[in-house]
Design an enzyme around this catalytic site. Structure first.
Site, PDB file in Angstrom:
ATOM      1  N   TYR A  52       0.847  -1.201   0.000  1.00 44.41           N
ATOM      2  CA  TYR A  52       0.000   0.000   0.000  1.00 44.41           C
ATOM      3  C   TYR A  52       0.875   1.240   0.000  1.00 44.41           C
ATOM      4  O   TYR A  52       1.783   1.354   0.826  1.00 44.41           O
ATOM      5  CB  TYR A  52      -0.890   0.024   1.251  1.00 44.41           C
ATOM      6  CG  TYR A  52      -2.339  -0.197   0.902  1.00 44.41           C
ATOM      7  CD1 TYR A  52      -3.020   0.743   0.129  1.00 44.41           C
ATOM      8  CD2 TYR A  52      -3.009  -1.325   1.316  1.00 44.41           C
ATOM      9  CE1 TYR A  52      -4.346   0.538  -0.223  1.00 44.41           C
ATOM     10  CE2 TYR A  52      -4.333  -1.539   0.977  1.00 44.41           C
ATOM     11  CZ  TYR A  52      -4.993  -0.607   0.193  1.00 44.41           C
ATOM     12  OH  TYR A  52      -6.293  -0.810  -0.153  1.00 44.41           O
ATOM     13  N   GLU A  54      -0.384   4.799  -0.338  1.00 42.33           N
ATOM     14  CA  GLU A  54      -1.204   6.015  -0.485  1.00 42.33           C
ATOM     15  C   GLU A  54      -0.343   7.248  -0.351  1.00 42.33           C
ATOM     16  O   GLU A  54       0.501   7.351   0.546  1.00 42.33           O
ATOM     17  CB  GLU A  54      -2.323   6.027   0.560  1.00 42.33           C
ATOM     18  CG  GLU A  54      -3.439   5.089   0.160  1.00 42.33           C
ATOM     19  CD  GLU A  54      -4.639   5.159   1.088  1.00 42.33           C
ATOM     20  OE1 GLU A  54      -5.259   4.107   1.297  1.00 42.33           O
ATOM     21  OE2 GLU A  54      -4.938   6.257   1.592  1.00 42.33           O
ATOM     22  N   ASP A 198      -7.121  13.236 -24.707  1.00 38.32           N
ATOM     23  CA  ASP A 198      -7.106  11.810 -24.340  1.00 38.32           C
ATOM     24  C   ASP A 198      -6.467  11.032 -25.494  1.00 38.32           C
ATOM     25  O   ASP A 198      -7.089  10.844 -26.543  1.00 38.32           O
ATOM     26  CB  ASP A 198      -8.547  11.346 -24.099  1.00 38.32           C
ATOM     27  CG  ASP A 198      -8.649   9.860 -23.794  1.00 38.32           C
ATOM     28  OD1 ASP A 198      -7.620   9.145 -23.888  1.00 38.32           O
ATOM     29  OD2 ASP A 198      -9.754   9.399 -23.469  1.00 38.32           O
ATOM     30  N   THR A 224      -4.195   5.791 -21.507  1.00 40.41           N
ATOM     31  CA  THR A 224      -4.022   4.474 -20.913  1.00 40.41           C
ATOM     32  C   THR A 224      -2.616   4.023 -21.288  1.00 40.41           C
ATOM     33  O   THR A 224      -1.942   4.662 -22.102  1.00 40.41           O
ATOM     34  CB  THR A 224      -5.058   3.455 -21.436  1.00 40.41           C
ATOM     35  OG1 THR A 224      -5.003   3.449 -22.857  1.00 40.41           O
ATOM     36  CG2 THR A 224      -6.450   3.790 -20.964  1.00 40.41           C
ATOM     37  N   LYS A 227      -2.534   0.166 -24.767  1.00 41.52           N
ATOM     38  CA  LYS A 227      -3.016  -0.009 -26.145  1.00 41.52           C
ATOM     39  C   LYS A 227      -1.798   0.019 -27.077  1.00 41.52           C
ATOM     40  O   LYS A 227      -0.976  -0.906 -27.019  1.00 41.52           O
ATOM     41  CB  LYS A 227      -4.068   1.047 -26.463  1.00 41.52           C
ATOM     42  CG  LYS A 227      -5.289   0.941 -25.535  1.00 41.52           C
ATOM     43  CD  LYS A 227      -6.376   1.917 -25.887  1.00 41.52           C
ATOM     44  CE  LYS A 227      -7.638   1.715 -25.087  1.00 41.52           C
ATOM     45  NZ  LYS A 227      -7.728   2.508 -23.869  1.00 41.52           N
ATOM     46  N   ARG A 233      -2.321  -2.822 -18.021  1.00 41.84           N
ATOM     47  CA  ARG A 233      -3.597  -2.099 -17.985  1.00 41.84           C
ATOM     48  C   ARG A 233      -3.515  -1.006 -16.930  1.00 41.84           C
ATOM     49  O   ARG A 233      -3.438  -1.287 -15.739  1.00 41.84           O
ATOM     50  CB  ARG A 233      -4.735  -3.054 -17.610  1.00 41.84           C
ATOM     51  CG  ARG A 233      -5.018  -4.124 -18.630  1.00 41.84           C
ATOM     52  CD  ARG A 233      -5.559  -3.535 -19.916  1.00 41.84           C
ATOM     53  NE  ARG A 233      -6.881  -3.011 -19.765  1.00 41.84           N
ATOM     54  CZ  ARG A 233      -7.999  -3.688 -20.036  1.00 41.84           C
ATOM     55  NH1 ARG A 233      -7.932  -4.904 -20.462  1.00 41.84           N
ATOM     56  NH2 ARG A 233      -9.184  -3.125 -19.879  1.00 41.84           N
TER      57      ARG A 233
HETATM   58  N1  DSN Z   1     -12.716   0.435 -24.268  1.00 40.67           N
HETATM   59  C1  DSN Z   1     -11.605   1.061 -24.941  1.00 40.67           C
HETATM   60  C2  DSN Z   1     -11.609   0.822 -26.389  1.00 40.67           C
HETATM   61  O1  DSN Z   1     -11.751  -0.322 -26.761  1.00 40.67           O
HETATM   62  O2  DSN Z   1     -11.452   1.734 -27.177  1.00 40.67           O
HETATM   63  C3  DSN Z   1     -11.524   2.493 -24.629  1.00 40.67           C
HETATM   64  O3  DSN Z   1     -11.499   2.640 -23.261  1.00 40.67           O
END
Ligand code: DSN
Length: 423
Positions: A52, A54, A198, A224, A227, A233
């Site tokens: 943890y 925090e 984003d 994120t 990707k 993740r």
């Molecule tokens: N769910 C994702 C996507 O597949 O584009 C975006 O968060």
């Protein structure tokens, strides 16, 4: 020798094995998915999951942070270098939380935010009504142009003048063209709005310099890490120094408690992997593969939104094929080609059974597939679409997929920043 999971929970062990087989024995074309390296996987499954932490380095609410402080600082440093940002927060649990934290760093509930409509390629958290982002803020959604399927920057500027939002969000989850972040920055500036960008989908392309970076033009950049960036993740925020304190406060204690240290550790690994010439080559190949796939699909009579792609994804409008997106996505899954059904802008069909499918090339590119394989995949998609109710043909395509997958096994070892191959 069997590992501990196989001994203690053979059922879950078996299910994980089945999923690994599914992932290696299918062509994964979900635009937001990828395969991570063994190094990222090891960091994700490390003892950091036990801790943890925090707070932030040197300002924690629990003791025992001798190592976690070093890891978080390293992850921040690598992220800042990679994106050329003043400040990085590597704690958000996901892109959705990162987006919400960005808005709450700059605006109050009840303020107006303006983002791309979900049905036109935006994200739930860009102000869609059923999302908390559309409930606590007064959300105005902008469309893409009905004629071109692309952003009409004049229309977005007019909407901004009319609604005077506190925040304008740029970025998308199903937009196949390059986004002009500089223009978004100017539109925001002209109405005194903040600009949140984003880049969850395109972060890897931004790092590789093949997509314009929003970092110079946005107050806060959200992403994120899993990707095109090919990490674990998770989520991340990058910002100018002036917003650093409010971003940090907004993530913790604003929205989150203890950060997931195992994810943050893996983010640090992924940032090092992305900071290599090999990653740039990989990201360029993602785009080349998408272009080849798009070209072949069009040759085969598929209509693509905007007539092609500049990035890692393709949105197919299936109306001329008289097949729904859901029906094709399910048939493709039987053929071991994994996609998702997707709205197309101005879709006459409902979101649960829309007119399109979205496909992307990050994962197939990680397997080492190139343009010839992208074209072959387009032919397989066509074969399934032309024989949508013929199970024999679909099973035949599934066999071809298995053969292709056997030629391009999922790699475990990527290059790390010192240029040595991981052992
Ligand atoms: N769910 C994702 C996507 O597949 O584009 C975006 O968060």
């Amino acid at each position: 020798m069997k590992n501990a999971l196989a001994l203690y929970d053979p059922q879950i062990y078996e299910l994980i094995k089945q999923e690994a087989t599914r992932q290696s024995g299918s062509i994964r074309l979900i635009a937001s998915e990828n395969y991570v390296s063994k190094a990222v996987m090891l960091a994700t499954g490390s003892c950091l999951t036990n801790k943890y932490s925090e707070g932030y380095p040197e300002k924690r609410y629990y003791q025992g942070q001798q190592v976690t402080d070093l890891i978080e600082k390293l992850a921040q440093k690598r992220a800042k270098k990679l994106f050329g940002a003043d400040h990085a927060n590597v704690q958000p649990y996901s892109g959705s939380v990162a987006n919400l934290a960005a808005y709450l760093a700059l605006a109050e509930p009840g303020d107006t935010i303006m983002g791309l409509s979900l049905t036109h390629g935006g994200h739930l958290t860009h102000g869609w009504k059923v999302s908390i982002s559309g409930k606590i803020f007064n959300s105005v959604q902008y469309p893409v142009s009905e004629k071109t399927g692309r952003f009409d920057y004049d229309q977005i500027a007019d909407l901004a003048q009319k609604h005077k939002p506190k925040i304008i969000i740029s970025g998308a989850t199903a937009y196949p063209r390059e986004i002009n972040f500089k223009k978004f920055g100017q539109i925001a500036k002209d109405v005194g709005a903040y600009h949140v960008s984003d880049i969850a989908h395109i972060a890897g392309l931004v790092v590789a310099g093949i997509h314009q970076s929003p970092v110079p033009y946005a107050d806060i950049v959200s992403t994120t890490t899993h990707k095109t960036l090919r990490g674990p993740r998770g989520g991340m925020l990058l910002c100018k120094e002036q917003h650093a304190k409010s971003v940090d406060k907004s993530v913790f204690p604003g929205l989150q408690g203890g950060p997931h240290m195992q994810t943050m550790t893996a983010i640090a690994v992924a940032m090092a992997e992305a900071d290599t010439p090999e990653f740039i080559t990989y990201a360029k190949q993602i785009v080349k593969n998408a272009a080849a796939l798009a070209e072949k699909l069009m040759e085969l009579g598929f209509n693509l939104m905007t007539g092609g792609t500049d990035n890692h994804l393709i949105l197919i409008d299936l109306r001329n094929k008289n097949i729904s997106g859901k029906k094709l996505a399910i048939a493709l899954d039987r053929a071991k080609i994994v996609t998702n059904y997707n709205n197309i802008p101005f879709d006459p069909a409902p979101p649960a059974n829309p007119s399109g499918i979205r496909i992307g090339t990050p994962a197939m590119t990680t397997r080492g597939m190139k343009e010839p394989q992208a074209k072959l995949i387009a032919e397989m998609i066509n074969e399934v679409a032309e024989n949508i109710d013929n199970d024999e043909v679909i099973q035949g395509v599934a066999k071809e997929v298995l053969m292709l997958c056997s030629e391009f096994p999922v790699p475990e070892h990527f290059i790390i920043s010192n240029g040595h191959k991981q052992k």
